[in-house]
Design a protein around this motif. Structure first.
Motif, PDB file in Angstrom:
ATOM      1  N   GLY A 274      43.314  29.571  50.823  1.00 30.65           N
ATOM      2  CA  GLY A 274      41.886  29.795  51.034  1.00 30.65           C
ATOM      3  C   GLY A 274      41.535  30.714  52.176  1.00 30.65           C
ATOM      4  N   SER A 275      42.528  31.180  52.939  1.00 31.35           N
ATOM      5  CA  SER A 275      42.224  31.974  54.127  1.00 31.35           C
ATOM      6  C   SER A 275      41.986  33.439  53.770  1.00 31.35           C
ATOM      7  N   HIS A 276      41.684  34.228  54.775  1.00 37.12           N
ATOM      8  CA  HIS A 276      41.372  35.642  54.603  1.00 37.12           C
ATOM      9  C   HIS A 276      42.535  36.378  53.941  1.00 37.12           C
ATOM     10  N   CYS A 277      42.258  36.972  52.802  1.00 38.96           N
ATOM     11  CA  CYS A 277      43.247  37.769  52.058  1.00 38.96           C
ATOM     12  C   CYS A 277      44.510  36.996  51.698  1.00 38.96           C
ATOM     13  N   GLN A 278      44.424  35.695  51.655  1.00 36.91           N
ATOM     14  CA  GLN A 278      45.524  34.815  51.264  1.00 36.91           C
ATOM     15  C   GLN A 278      46.765  34.956  52.126  1.00 36.91           C
ATOM     16  N   PHE A 279      46.585  35.319  53.399  1.00 37.80           N
ATOM     17  CA  PHE A 279      47.745  35.380  54.278  1.00 37.80           C
ATOM     18  C   PHE A 279      48.408  34.013  54.324  1.00 37.80           C
TER      19      PHE A 279
END
Length: 458
Positions: free
Chosen positions: A425-430
């Protein structure tokens, strides 16, 4: 009516992050009209309780998916860093990078090419991580020195790798833009092309895992850096520009000049702020046949104004706000600098923004960044478009920017929202590239007719 200094301090100190642009996607969900409300969860406190340090560590760890970082090395390095201290961050990551650069050199001298290649890829990532927080002083020589170490170490790894590639120079105005062109093989066969670009703070070497995934699926892949990014800002000193169509046009011109590109199948994928840049370019470029906005961004000024209005009293339009910022108001700059002194993320965002936009103050940076808008432009995009958002993306709470872009598209479109059930769910799937690449490339393959053999040949 201009906002009061008290209001600015209250709102900017807590809400400045949500403007960078977001995007991440949810696997296995039908595209909703708008993404679900983001839960209260944030980037996990991995080693660091400081949100920005924790996120950048997560970003570095994400490179482990492609063998360009290793978990133990990252955690050991992070454990030696003083929380929130930019100098400590640089020193420890640079020390780790130097160590594995030396490991690569020793392995290569002993004839162990694979070990050397792997060590070089990891060292390149660690140099890039080390340089990240240095931009508060644009004259700091370590910015270019460390970036050069990262790029050269990466290129030493490429030279030992099996994937065919070229280091290319793309004609642009009175200069050139740096790029890498990766090919499925050496045959010269025309193949669908995937153009991948970075965003607000990335370098194109970080896009190598995307290129590798594209090659696996039969695409030739072109990565590049434009104004405000990578080499172009550090060496050529060319800052960001909002009218990115003037960047994408020359990149596509270069692409179609190559005999190994199928000019009828050219996809464009923009990462992070690339979720604004790529759609902006595609709106004016009919040769783009599929677009990925990862993360979708519609209007930077919209979020800034919403933050100012949250506490009441900022009774302004976006145009009025931008005009006020262009006067370089002392009260805005003082409030921002106060917030920067107390919050690592706000400090980094504004320091890097001033660096990449060649702005002399926070207000000047934000006035220029407010030009980044797709209002009245998103509707011009004609190709199938995937808009990405993350359910817990702290850079786009509630998916506001991604939803706004999706809602204004008139082309064939899909909104993909990654849940955080398995850490995506984080930024750009990091940290969740397995889920990320699976969902996004499957969508892209369907739109580009890449559903045949693994080589992409039908």
């Amino acid at each position: 009516m201009k906002p009061s200094r008290t209001l600015i301090m209250l709102t900017l100190s807590i809400a400045m992050f949500s403007v960078i642009s977001a995007g991440c996607t949810a696997i296995g969900q039908q595209p909703p009209a708008s993404p679900p409300a983001a839960p209260a969860s944030d980037c996990p406190a991995l080693v660091f309780t400081d949100r920005e340090f924790a996120f950048e560590l997560q970003r570095t760890l994400a490179a482990a998916y492609s063998g360009e970082a290793d978990i133990g090395e990252c955690l050991a390095t992070a454990s030696r860093i003083k929380e929130g201290d930019f100098e400590s961050w640089y020193c420890e990551w640079n020390r780790t990078a130097d160590n594995f650069r030396a490991v690569g050199d020793e392995s290569l001298a002993a004839g162990h090419r694979i070990t050397a290649m792997e060590a070089y890829y990891r060292a390149a990532t660690y140099y890039r991580t080390a340089e990240f927080f240095l931009h508060g002083n644009p004259a700091d020589p370590r910015i270019v020195e460390t970036w050069e170490k990262s790029r050269e170490t990466f290129r030493d790894a490429l030279a030992l790798d099996a994937v065919p590639y070229e280091i290319v120079a793309i004609p642009y105005e009175n200069t050139t833009l740096p790029g890498y062109f990766y090919t499925v093989d050496d045959s010269g066969t025309p193949r669908p092309l995937l153009i991948v670009q970075t965003g607000f703070d990335g370098c194109q070497e970080e896009l190598h895992p995307y290129a590798v995934e594209g090659i696996k699926r039969g695409y030739n892949v072109l990565t590049f850096e434009g104004p405000g990014q990578g080499e172009v800002i550090r060496v050529q000193r060319i800052p960001f520009r909002h009218d990115w169509e003037n960047v994408i046009g020359p990149v596509v011109d270069y692409a179609v000049s190559r005999p190994d590109v199928d000019e009828d199948r050219i996809a464009l994928w923009g990462i992070s702020l690339g979720g604004y840049l790529a759609p902006r370019g595609a709106a004016y470029e009919p040769r783009i046949t599929a677009l990925v906005a990862d993360a979708g961004t519609y209007d930077v000024g919209q979020t800034l104004l919403a933050n100012l209005q949250e506490g009441g009293g900022a009774n302004m339009t976006e145009i009025e706000l931008q005009e006020w910022l262009q006067t370089d108001p002392v009260e805005f700059n003082d409030a921002l600098r106060d917030a920067m002194a107390h919050d690592t993320g706000t400090r980094w965002l504004n320091e890097h923004g001033m660096f990449a936009f060649n702005a002399g103050s926070p207000a000047q940076f934000w006035a220029k960044w407010m030009e980044f808008s797709l209002v009245g432009i998103a509707e011009e995009i004609q190709c199938p478009t995937l808009v990405c958002a993350g359910a817990t993306d702290h850079l786009d709470p509630d998916g506001m920017q991604a939803t706004a872009l999706y809602d204004h598209l008139t082309c064939e479109r899909e909104l993909m929202v990654f849940s955080d059930d398995y850490g995506a769910g984080s930024h750009c799937q990091f940290g969740a590239f397995g889920q990320s690449f699976a969902a996004k490339f499957d969508w892209l393959d369907d739109k580009m007719g890449m559903t045949g053999s693994p080589s992409g040949e039908e």
